[in-house]
Design an enzyme around this catalytic site. Structure first.
Site, PDB file in Angstrom:
ATOM      1  N   PRO A   1       0.895  -1.076  -0.160  1.00 16.34           N
ATOM      2  CA  PRO A   1      -0.021  -0.039   0.028  1.00 16.34           C
ATOM      3  C   PRO A   1       1.033   1.347  -0.099  1.00 16.34           C
ATOM      4  O   PRO A   1       1.838   1.292   0.613  1.00 16.34           O
ATOM      5  CB  PRO A   1      -0.790  -0.287   1.215  1.00 16.34           C
ATOM      6  CG  PRO A   1      -0.235  -1.302   1.958  1.00 16.34           C
ATOM      7  CD  PRO A   1       0.483  -1.969   1.231  1.00 16.34           C
ATOM      8  N   GLU A   2       0.364   2.204  -0.686  1.00 18.44           N
ATOM      9  CA  GLU A   2       1.256   3.520  -0.789  1.00 18.44           C
ATOM     10  C   GLU A   2       0.384   4.538  -0.104  1.00 18.44           C
ATOM     11  O   GLU A   2      -0.744   4.182   0.342  1.00 18.44           O
ATOM     12  CB  GLU A   2       1.446   3.988  -2.123  1.00 18.44           C
ATOM     13  CG  GLU A   2       2.056   3.017  -2.989  1.00 18.44           C
ATOM     14  CD  GLU A   2       2.585   3.101  -4.433  1.00 18.44           C
ATOM     15  OE1 GLU A   2       2.456   4.328  -4.813  1.00 18.44           O
ATOM     16  OE2 GLU A   2       2.841   2.218  -5.178  1.00 18.44           O
TER      17      GLU A   2
ATOM     18  N   ARG B   1       1.712 -12.218   5.661  1.00 25.70           N
ATOM     19  CA  ARG B   1       2.989 -12.174   5.327  1.00 25.70           C
ATOM     20  C   ARG B   1       3.830 -11.605   6.627  1.00 25.70           C
ATOM     21  O   ARG B   1       4.990 -11.700   6.600  1.00 25.70           O
ATOM     22  CB  ARG B   1       3.518 -11.520   4.168  1.00 25.70           C
ATOM     23  CG  ARG B   1       2.670 -12.235   3.136  1.00 25.70           C
ATOM     24  CD  ARG B   1       3.845 -12.113   1.730  1.00 25.70           C
ATOM     25  NE  ARG B   1       3.182 -11.429   0.709  1.00 25.70           N
ATOM     26  CZ  ARG B   1       3.956 -10.985  -0.404  1.00 25.70           C
ATOM     27  NH1 ARG B   1       5.357 -11.053  -0.322  1.00 25.70           N
ATOM     28  NH2 ARG B   1       3.425 -10.171  -1.228  1.00 25.70           N
TER      29      ARG B   1
END
Ligand SMILES: [Zn+2]
Length: 293
Positions: free
Chosen positions: A2-3, A123
């Site tokens: 995500p940015e 993750r």
């Protein structure tokens, strides 16, 4: 990963459940994410009120009534679910995989607002830290972070100064969190296309010899702000099961002009070019060699 627009979308989704609310109970289902969770994590949160939920770069910052700040980072695959009664929301929409598998529910916040906020991260590149508010700016993860691209201080002069002596490409410079915070592969590609600047161009060409911003720097700053505003308005970018708080999919991916569009026609009016993919610093760059110079 995500940015900035995706993290901002998550912040806006979490804020109604967290701001002004107290942690009534905190459950930890494992001792670590990317790093160990802080010592006394549960005790330092329970009973404390969230006085505000902010964002700096890709970090969510929950100010606590104790004077500490809960720093949260989504990493590669982190996401939040907010449950209030039978109603469940999944704030944020990311250009990455996310999971609803309960095995990856690592942290659960029960709030006095009645909301149950679950952090899921298959993750485990996500991060939760507790830092004294007054020490936050000097924290190793914050110290080097560059200006907020949507802040008033970020302008052509500032970008030109940061790039003036760089030996790198524009793509690499904009991806450098020290130059500008929160941009990643998607929005760097999109901003450079909007500004019609080649990702291969030397970053130093944003400044004149005396370090003043060139017209390119002006165009690029405007393009960065525009693409981030547009993406936040669309609820971020998503590919799969990524929903905003209101249950709608974040849909900025339909507005990509070059990202993930190799071989397609360039959308710049009057340009007959084709979107090309190259690899820079091990990452894909998408651009139009015809109109981006
Ligand atoms: Zn073009």
């Amino acid at each position: 990963m995500p940015e900035l627009p995706e993290v901002e979308t998550v912040r806006r989704g979490l804020a109604p459940a967290m701001e002004g609310a107290r942690f009534t109970k905190v459950e930890l289902n494992r001792p670590d994410l990317r790093r160990p969770l802080p010592k006394g994590f549960v005790e330092r949160l329970e009973g404390k009120t969230v006085t505000g939920l902010g964002r700096r770069a890709k970090y969510l910052l929950a100010d606590l009534s104790s004077g500490e700040v809960l720093m949260m980072h989504l990493g590669m695959s982190g996401s939040f679910r907010v449950a209030e009664g039978a109603h469940e929301q999944r704030p944020g929409a990311y250009h990455h995989e996310r999971s609803a598998a309960r095995a990856h529910d690592h942290v659960v916040f029960h709030m006095s607002s009645g909301a149950r906020i679950t952090f899921n991260d298959p993750r485990r590149f996500g991060l939760m830290l507790l830092v004294e508010r007054r020490a936050l700016a000097d924290h190793p993860l914050m110290r080097q972070v560059g200006p907020e691209p949507l802040g008033n201080a970020f302008d052509a002069a500032m970008l030109a100064k940061a790039c003036a002596n760089k030996k790198t490409s524009l793509k690499a410079a904009l991806s450098d969190q020290k130059v500008v915070a929160g941009l990643g592969n998607i929005y760097v590609c999109e901003a450079l296309h909007r500004a019609r600047l080649s990702p291969r161009r030397s970053a130093a060409t944003l400044a004149t010899r005396s370090g003043k911003p060139t017209p390119r720097a002006e165009k690029l700053v405007a393009a960065i702000k525009d693409v981030l505003h547009d993406a936040i308005r669309a609820g971020g970018s998503s590919l799969r099961d990524h929903r905003r708080t209101d249950g709608e999919l974040g849909d900025f991916q339909h507005n990509f002009r070059v990202y993930d569009r190799e071989g397609l026609a360039c959308p710049t009016p009057g340009c007959r070019g084709t979107v090309k993919r190259i690899v820079q610093s091990g990452r894909s760059t998408f651009f139009c060699p015809t109109c981006q110079k």
